[in-house]
Design an enzyme around this catalytic site. Structure first.
Site, PDB file in Angstrom:
ATOM      1  N   GLU A   1     -16.839  13.892  32.970  1.00  0.00           N
ATOM      2  CA  GLU A   1     -18.303  14.074  32.907  1.00  0.00           C
ATOM      3  C   GLU A   1     -18.770  14.156  31.459  1.00  0.00           C
ATOM      4  O   GLU A   1     -18.175  14.862  30.642  1.00  0.00           O
ATOM      5  CB  GLU A   1     -18.709  15.347  33.646  1.00  0.00           C
ATOM      6  CG  GLU A   1     -18.684  15.154  35.146  1.00  0.00           C
ATOM      7  CD  GLU A   1     -18.405  16.440  35.880  1.00  0.00           C
ATOM      8  OE1 GLU A   1     -17.492  17.171  35.437  1.00  0.00           O
ATOM      9  OE2 GLU A   1     -19.091  16.690  36.883  1.00  0.00           O
TER      10      GLU A   1
ATOM     11  N   LYS B   1     -20.906  -9.829  40.127  1.00  0.00           N
ATOM     12  CA  LYS B   1     -21.395 -11.096  40.695  1.00  0.00           C
ATOM     13  C   LYS B   1     -20.939 -12.235  39.770  1.00  0.00           C
ATOM     14  O   LYS B   1     -19.745 -12.455  39.638  1.00  0.00           O
ATOM     15  CB  LYS B   1     -22.909 -11.016  40.896  1.00  0.00           C
ATOM     16  CG  LYS B   1     -23.297  -9.915  41.901  1.00  0.00           C
ATOM     17  CD  LYS B   1     -24.774  -9.888  42.193  1.00  0.00           C
ATOM     18  CE  LYS B   1     -25.117  -8.888  43.281  1.00  0.00           C
ATOM     19  NZ  LYS B   1     -25.567  -7.589  42.784  1.00  0.00           N
TER      20      LYS B   1
ATOM     21  N   TYR C   1     -11.329  13.287  35.523  1.00  0.00           N
ATOM     22  CA  TYR C   1     -12.741  13.693  35.441  1.00  0.00           C
ATOM     23  C   TYR C   1     -13.229  13.611  34.005  1.00  0.00           C
ATOM     24  O   TYR C   1     -12.612  14.188  33.114  1.00  0.00           O
ATOM     25  CB  TYR C   1     -12.925  15.127  35.964  1.00  0.00           C
ATOM     26  CG  TYR C   1     -13.666  15.122  37.275  1.00  0.00           C
ATOM     27  CD1 TYR C   1     -14.966  14.599  37.342  1.00  0.00           C
ATOM     28  CD2 TYR C   1     -13.093  15.599  38.432  1.00  0.00           C
ATOM     29  CE1 TYR C   1     -15.645  14.556  38.539  1.00  0.00           C
ATOM     30  CE2 TYR C   1     -13.770  15.558  39.626  1.00  0.00           C
ATOM     31  CZ  TYR C   1     -15.053  15.030  39.671  1.00  0.00           C
ATOM     32  OH  TYR C   1     -15.729  14.983  40.841  1.00  0.00           O
TER      33      TYR C   1
ATOM     34  N   ARG D   1     -16.703  -3.949  40.955  1.00  0.00           N
ATOM     35  CA  ARG D   1     -17.989  -3.503  41.496  1.00  0.00           C
ATOM     36  C   ARG D   1     -18.556  -2.420  40.589  1.00  0.00           C
ATOM     37  O   ARG D   1     -17.825  -1.554  40.109  1.00  0.00           O
ATOM     38  CB  ARG D   1     -17.826  -2.931  42.897  1.00  0.00           C
ATOM     39  CG  ARG D   1     -17.421  -3.952  43.916  1.00  0.00           C
ATOM     40  CD  ARG D   1     -17.677  -3.434  45.290  1.00  0.00           C
ATOM     41  NE  ARG D   1     -19.101  -3.372  45.547  1.00  0.00           N
ATOM     42  CZ  ARG D   1     -19.817  -4.394  45.997  1.00  0.00           C
ATOM     43  NH1 ARG D   1     -19.252  -5.536  46.253  1.00  0.00           N
ATOM     44  NH2 ARG D   1     -21.106  -4.261  46.192  1.00  0.00           N
TER      45      ARG D   1
ATOM     46  N   THR E   1     -25.461  -5.612  37.796  1.00  0.00           N
ATOM     47  CA  THR E   1     -24.182  -5.270  38.389  1.00  0.00           C
ATOM     48  C   THR E   1     -23.126  -6.002  37.573  1.00  0.00           C
ATOM     49  O   THR E   1     -23.444  -6.886  36.771  1.00  0.00           O
ATOM     50  CB  THR E   1     -24.089  -5.722  39.859  1.00  0.00           C
ATOM     51  OG1 THR E   1     -24.473  -7.089  39.944  1.00  0.00           O
ATOM     52  CG2 THR E   1     -24.987  -4.887  40.756  1.00  0.00           C
TER      53      THR E   1
ATOM     54  N   ASP F   1     -33.726  -7.190  35.528  1.00  0.00           N
ATOM     55  CA  ASP F   1     -32.546  -6.918  36.360  1.00  0.00           C
ATOM     56  C   ASP F   1     -31.820  -8.248  36.513  1.00  0.00           C
ATOM     57  O   ASP F   1     -32.264  -9.136  37.247  1.00  0.00           O
ATOM     58  CB  ASP F   1     -32.995  -6.369  37.714  1.00  0.00           C
ATOM     59  CG  ASP F   1     -31.823  -6.125  38.661  1.00  0.00           C
ATOM     60  OD1 ASP F   1     -30.707  -6.601  38.367  1.00  0.00           O
ATOM     61  OD2 ASP F   1     -32.028  -5.469  39.694  1.00  0.00           O
TER      62      ASP F   1
END
Ligand code: DSN
Length: 412
Positions: free
Chosen positions: A52, A225, A50, A231, A222, A196
């Site tokens: 954060e 691609k 974790y 991902r 992203t 984008d």
């Protein structure tokens, strides 16, 4: 214990998917094959942590490795794209866009983006998406004749709706996007320009496509691609927007960052910074152009007349009087996997549009070049002609599998 011992069911499904990805020609424009190094990082112990917050400002202890990983990913991203700041935490491209809107504008503010039916994306203000529901969203189309961006029309729309954000970038636009022209329009209406580049970020990183970074306030993408990473999403921005973007990602929208995926992004950014990646990106475009030529020579109608990037759209109703849903099903039966796609001004429904979209990022990763593209076009043509002939489709599927054996999955 290994997965095959603890969970043979899931193990077998993954094995089966690996065989499917190996034995079929993958032409979905948004897919690729991530390297073994990227997948190793994705499956690493970093998934257990974790973290954060951001490097040096975390809520939990034990961050000496995660801070270094995230700093590496951020530094490699800013260097690769020449950006001031990178946020490498977004879980996906859609979340990256949501964070971007939240950082730049208020609910009910006006945005202008490319309409989904003309090649845009759901998150560019389409009504079924948060972006069309939270904001006053307006759209530009492509020219009905040329099927290309029409900057007079975009300028007129921008002046009419006076947006706070002009959004550019697309999911199904086969031509190069001149970002400087969008920047002029955004400046004229005093709006932020957001690009984008989810589909083309690999082409941008390699320098084979127009670079949006110098022209845009924010660039979202992203990472899986054409960029060929794991991902996930990423946001690049100017220094003065960095703290607003970071706050929008965490704590506003997300909790703990996916540290395993951030490490894998760092690996992918390094891979994309090598000369071999530039050659790869050049070959993606060469393959797309060859595929376009092969279809044109068989009298298929291509949206916007061809391709400058990694994808092409074929108007199958005009070319073979067949809808995209049936065509993509027939092609899948023949081992050629793509998606049905609307063409601009499509009179048919989005569930069964007039076209199919083909992309070359994944096949190029396998090492396929122009000859293979001509062969793929020939198979697609043969399969569509044999749409109701199961034997012929099976025969093409066997030939496809043979070709795939010559192009093993990519190993760095
Ligand atoms: N689903 C992606 C594509 O195929 O273009 C975009 O989100």
């Amino acid at each position: 214990m290994t997965l095959d011992e603890t969970d043979p069911e899931v193990h077998e499904l993954i094995q089966s998917e690996e065989r499917r990805q190996r034995d079929q020609v993958r032409l979905i424009a948004s897919e690729n094959y991530a390297s073994e190094a990227v997948r190793e990082a994705t499956g690493s112990v970093l998934t257990n942590k974790y973290s954060e917050g951001y490097p040096g400002k975390r809520y939990y202890r034990g961050q000496e490795n995660t801070d270094s990983v995230e700093n590496l990913a951020r530094d490699r991203a800013t260097e690769l794209f020449g950006a001031d700041h990178a946020n490498v935490q977004p879980y996906s491209g859609a979340i990256a866009n949501l964070a971007m809107y939240h950082a730049l504008i208020d609910v009910d503010d006006t945005i202008l983006g490319m309409g989904l039916p003309y090649g845009g994306h759901l998150t560019h203000g389409w009504g079924v998406n948060f972006s069309g529901q939270l904001y006053d969203a307006h759209h530009y189309a492509v020219d009905e004749e040329t099927e290309r961006l029409d900057f007079d029309d975009i300028r007129e729309k921008a002046k009419e709706v006076d947006p706070e954000i002009v959004m550019c970038g697309a999911s199904a636009y086969p031509r190069e996007i001149p970002f400087a022209k969008f920047a002029e329009i955004a400046e004229e209406v005093d709006a932020h320009l957001v690009a984008d580049i989810a589909h083309i970020s690999g082409l941008v990183a390699a320098g084979v496509h127009d670079d949006p970074v110098p022209h845009s306030d924010v660039v979202t993408t992203t990472t899986h691609k054409t960029l060929r990473g794991p991902r996930g999403g990423m946001i690049l921005c100017r220094d003065e927007l960095a703290s607003d973007i970071d706050r929008a990602v965490f704590p506003t929208l997300q909790g703990g960052p996916p540290m395993h995926a951030i490490a894998a992004r760092a690996v992918a950014f390094r891979e994309a910074d090598r000369p071999a990646f530039r050659e790869y990106a050049e070959q993606i475009v060469a393959n797309s152009r060859t595929l376009a030529d092969a279809f044109r020579s068989r009298d298929y109608r291509l949206v916007a007349g061809g391709s400058d990037n990694h994808l092409l759209l074929i108007d199958l109703m005009a070319s073979r009087d067949m809808g995209g849903k049936k065509a993509s099903g027939v092609l899948e039966q023949a081992g050629l996997v793509c998606n049905a796609n609307a063409i601009p001004y499509d009179p048919r429904s989005p569930m069964d549009p007039s076209g199919i979209r083909l992309g070359t990022a994944a096949v190029t990763t396998r090492g396929m070049e122009e000859d293979a593209m001509r062969q793929i076009a020939a198979w697609i043509d043969r399969a569509l002609d044999a749409a109701d002939d199961d034997d012929e489709l099976d025969s093409i599927r066997r030939e496809v599998r043979e070709l795939c054996r010559d192009y093993p999955l990519w190993t760095p």
